[in-house]
Design a protein around this motif. Structure first.
Motif, PDB file in Angstrom:
ATOM      1  N   THR A 170      35.383  47.580  32.470  1.00 36.31           N
ATOM      2  CA  THR A 170      35.420  47.308  33.908  1.00 36.31           C
ATOM      3  C   THR A 170      34.012  47.125  34.464  1.00 36.31           C
ATOM      4  OG1 THR A 170      37.446  48.623  34.096  1.00 36.31           O
ATOM      5  CG2 THR A 170      36.232  48.172  36.128  1.00 36.31           C
ATOM      6  N   GLU A 173      32.741  43.721  33.308  1.00 34.26           N
ATOM      7  CA  GLU A 173      33.342  42.614  34.061  1.00 34.26           C
ATOM      8  C   GLU A 173      32.774  42.546  35.475  1.00 34.26           C
ATOM      9  OE1 GLU A 173      37.475  43.403  33.819  1.00 34.26           O
ATOM     10  OE2 GLU A 173      37.693  42.635  31.759  1.00 34.26           O
ATOM     11  N   SER A 174      32.606  43.719  36.119  1.00 37.74           N
ATOM     12  CA  SER A 174      32.044  43.714  37.468  1.00 37.74           C
ATOM     13  C   SER A 174      30.591  43.246  37.462  1.00 37.74           C
ATOM     14  CB  SER A 174      32.140  45.115  38.086  1.00 37.74           C
ATOM     15  OG  SER A 174      31.381  46.045  37.327  1.00 37.74           O
ATOM     16  N   SER A 175      29.837  43.636  36.425  1.00 36.78           N
ATOM     17  CA  SER A 175      28.443  43.189  36.351  1.00 36.78           C
ATOM     18  C   SER A 175      28.361  41.684  36.103  1.00 36.78           C
ATOM     19  CB  SER A 175      27.708  43.948  35.248  1.00 36.78           C
ATOM     20  OG  SER A 175      28.279  43.670  33.972  1.00 36.78           O
ATOM     21  N   ALA A 177      30.646  39.509  37.077  1.00 29.19           N
ATOM     22  CA  ALA A 177      31.002  38.882  38.355  1.00 29.19           C
ATOM     23  C   ALA A 177      29.843  38.956  39.341  1.00 29.19           C
ATOM     24  CB  ALA A 177      32.239  39.561  38.940  1.00 29.19           C
ATOM     25  N   PHE A 178      29.149  40.111  39.363  1.00 30.05           N
ATOM     26  CA  PHE A 178      27.992  40.251  40.251  1.00 30.05           C
ATOM     27  C   PHE A 178      26.892  39.261  39.868  1.00 30.05           C
ATOM     28  CE2 PHE A 178      23.855  42.221  41.190  1.00 30.05           C
ATOM     29  CZ  PHE A 178      23.976  42.374  42.564  1.00 30.05           C
TER      30      PHE A 178
END
Length: 262
Positions: A170, A173-175, A177-178
């Motif tokens: 998670t 994936e967030s990094s 997307a960032f």
């Protein structure tokens, strides 16, 4: 005998490092499926979309150590269940104990399948993660048969590892997307800056053109003023010379008039 013949003729489930018993025909398709089974439709289950599989829904806290060995294994490692030609098949985890030879064979099979499926040795690799998960489940099965409490402890360790990996997934994936958002913002900001630079360069060229025009005007004015000054100086010089000559003539006349009287 008919069930064994049908089991031999059916499409086998996907191969796994976890040892299973031979599949058993349960019922027709219309009957309800057992709630803890893994569904298969005669084909391998879909591969996980992320780098690692999500943590399992069954944890060590929900499993009781006092159950019979087969029930305990089914609770820890749910049986596989699938349909083939309107028939429902179930394949439970094997409760047969393993020897040292089986463990060595498991290691050889793990290395072989890692090579056959071309798993990456480093970095995130779903194939390598899947094979090591199957190997760890097989070790949990072998340990649970000999000692249920030790198997439940390994189950807790497995669940904790998978939850940690899911958290890292998670975060990854967030990094990503960032990073993508920042890249898009930077690209958009780059386009705005390029447009602003083009505007400033155009403004600079316009100002340079105006400076050139004003410099040309200034040089023309200076040239015209220099010519005018030279003309005025020449005229002034000529007037001074004329007045000097006139003064000399008048002086000479005056002296000539006054001379006879003496």
């Amino acid at each position: 005998m008919a069930t064994q013949a049908a089991a031999a003729a059916m499409i086998p489930p996907p191969d796994s490092l976890l040892r299973y018993d031979p599949p058993v025909l349960v019922s027709r398709r219309t009957e309800k499926r057992s709630p803890g089974a893994l569904p298969l439709k005669g084909t391998p289950p879909p591969a996980p979309t992320g780098p690692v599989p999500p943590p399992p829904s069954r944890t060590a806290a929900t499993v009781e150590a006092g159950k019979p060995p087969q029930e305990l294994l089914n609770a820890i490692l749910p049986p596989r269940e699938w349909e083939e030609e309107n028939q429902r098949w179930v394949q439970q985890v094997s409760s047969a104990p393993s020897t040292r030879v089986d463990v060595v064979h498991l290691q050889e099979q793990l290395d072989l399948r890692l090579q056959q499926r071309q798993a990456r040795e480093t970095g995130i690799c779903p194939v390598r993660r899947e094979l090591y998960t199957q190997c760890f489940d097989e070790l949990i099965r072998e340990t649970t048969i000999n000692c249920a409490e030790r198997g439940l402890l390994l189950l807790r360790v497995r669940d904790e590892i998978q939850m940690t990996i899911a958290a890292y997934q998670t975060l990854y994936e967030s990094s990503v997307a960032f990073g993508m958002r920042k890249a898009l913002q930077a690209e958009q900001g780059k386009a705005d800056m390029e447009s602003r630079i083009a505007e400033l360069e155009e403004e600079k060229r316009e100002l340079e053109r105006r400076v050139s025009e004003e410099r040309a005007k200034c040089e023309a004015v200076e040239k015209r003023e220099n010519e005018k000054r030279q003309l005025e100086e020449k005229k002034h010089t000529e007037e001074v010379q004329f007045l000097k000559q006139t003064n000399q003539q008048l002086k000479a006349q005056l002296e000539s008039i006054l001379a006879p009287n003496k």
